[in-house]
Design an enzyme around this catalytic site. Sequence first.
Site, PDB file in Angstrom:
ATOM      1  N   HIS A 188      47.567  28.579  -2.485  1.00 31.20           N
ATOM      2  CA  HIS A 188      48.252  27.747  -1.419  1.00 31.20           C
ATOM      3  C   HIS A 188      49.201  26.584  -1.957  1.00 31.20           C
ATOM      4  CE1 HIS A 188      44.491  29.441   0.380  1.00 31.20           C
ATOM      5  NE2 HIS A 188      45.130  29.277   1.556  1.00 31.20           N
ATOM      6  N   ASP A 260      49.220  38.273   1.852  1.00 32.48           N
ATOM      7  CA  ASP A 260      48.532  36.842   2.164  1.00 32.48           C
ATOM      8  C   ASP A 260      49.635  35.945   3.294  1.00 32.48           C
ATOM      9  OD1 ASP A 260      46.360  34.786   2.434  1.00 32.48           O
ATOM     10  OD2 ASP A 260      46.222  34.780   0.065  1.00 32.48           O
TER      11      ASP A 260
END
Length: 497
Positions: A188, A260
């Site tokens: 992230h 993702d």
Amino acid sequence: MTTIASGTDTLTRDALTVLQPGFTGTTAPDWLLRRLGEGLASVGLFGRNIASPGQLAALTAQLRAEREDVLVAIDEEGGDVTRLEVRTGSSFPGNLALGAVDDTGLTRQVAAELGRRLAACGVNLNWAPSADVNSNPDNPVIGVRSFGAGTDLVARHTAAYVTGLQSAGVAACTKHFPGHGDTAVDSHHAMPRIDVDASVLAERDLVPFRAAIAAGSRAVMSAHILVPALDPRLPATLSRRILTDLLRGELGYDGLIVTDGMEMRAIADTYGIERGSVLAVAAGADAICVGGGLADEETVRRLCDALVEAVRAGDLPEERLADAAERVRALARWTAAARSGAARAASTGNEEVGLRAARRALRVTGGEGFTALTAPPFVAALTPVANIAVGDETPWGVAAELSRLLPGTETGSFAGADAGNEVLAAAGPRRIVAVVRDEHRHPWMAAALDTLVAARPDTVVVEMGVPGAEPRGALHLATHGAARVCGRAAAEALTGG
């Protein structure tokens, strides 16, 4: 620039079909409904979209009124990563707890019940389970989301989870290929890198994905990680070597490949989401997940334009985009058939299976002579920074459950170098229950426990993360996760209730 409009051409419809965007709000915005009519085939839901099961069912019905075969996806792992119960904590323990019990039949039952609840709300694609082998104990993003550090353990529970979830008519999406367990960086925030030989990857990280494929996982999610032994240049999500040559070729996988979240900084800061999405589809991805942080019509337009223009410029073969879109439609057909079959076979459910699993996962150390708490304690939550994958809006700990059993229980949240002394000052004479997550990863947390146990040897420690540190305190409980049911199991053990 390409303009998306009604009566869209085949190329633009295919570009829309491969997108899995999110949105804000608890009802579908007009722009999303319009895009569904133009070719958009999937929608991703997050905690911000869910207020209650009834509201969620109404939302998915609203989506299906516009497109009956829409894929409605969610990131519902149970345990620490819950969207259905984002405001209360999950009714199901996560993977680490299931791995600690090591009963594949129980894992299958938990996944089936979770799938049943998702299906009842109209969700038909779950971005779960995590098949990552948590081989790096300092991993900041996987941890309790993994079934454990043992390859065979993770493989057999991944297969059981896939089987259980899909028995409810909800497609599993096994993640994060080729394995995110041996990382020390959260994708992230930046690009993780795994520097091990291909033989290690084959014998450790790929084994659970082979098991998932053998179990019939309908989708696999790629990881934004650089694995030089497989591709020295491109992260897995953008690598043809990894997605096409390895996953499709060597492992024989023929289902949907989902990326993702493309807004994650490992991709967005390095390639940009438009170029990243084009590269991902060219590499073999079939569905572009975006919407955890980017959830608007402009994002959908930009990504659709980027894919269409890449085909017209010769940077993305049109047949590759068409193949990706067809795989999305194929999964939609499977979910429709599976949903009707599961509905015919559905029973009344297995409501208590999550709590039973959490109780079985609890590990108690020490406590010789410990007597159950009868007076309200002071619960000190030593709180690490939440990671983005889990989210910081989901409550955790044992205070709520202890308050139910021992009215008058008080709690406080503490962090930093002087946390131990702050807890002592706040607790006064009350018995201290110190609640931690991943003590082994946080030196300040370990120091706080040192202070508490030295000053108050009767301190009880509840570890709700990966139990990597040596047990300490008058009694040490390892819950193997921070789900609400894990807190309840711990509270019951502390009170004899």
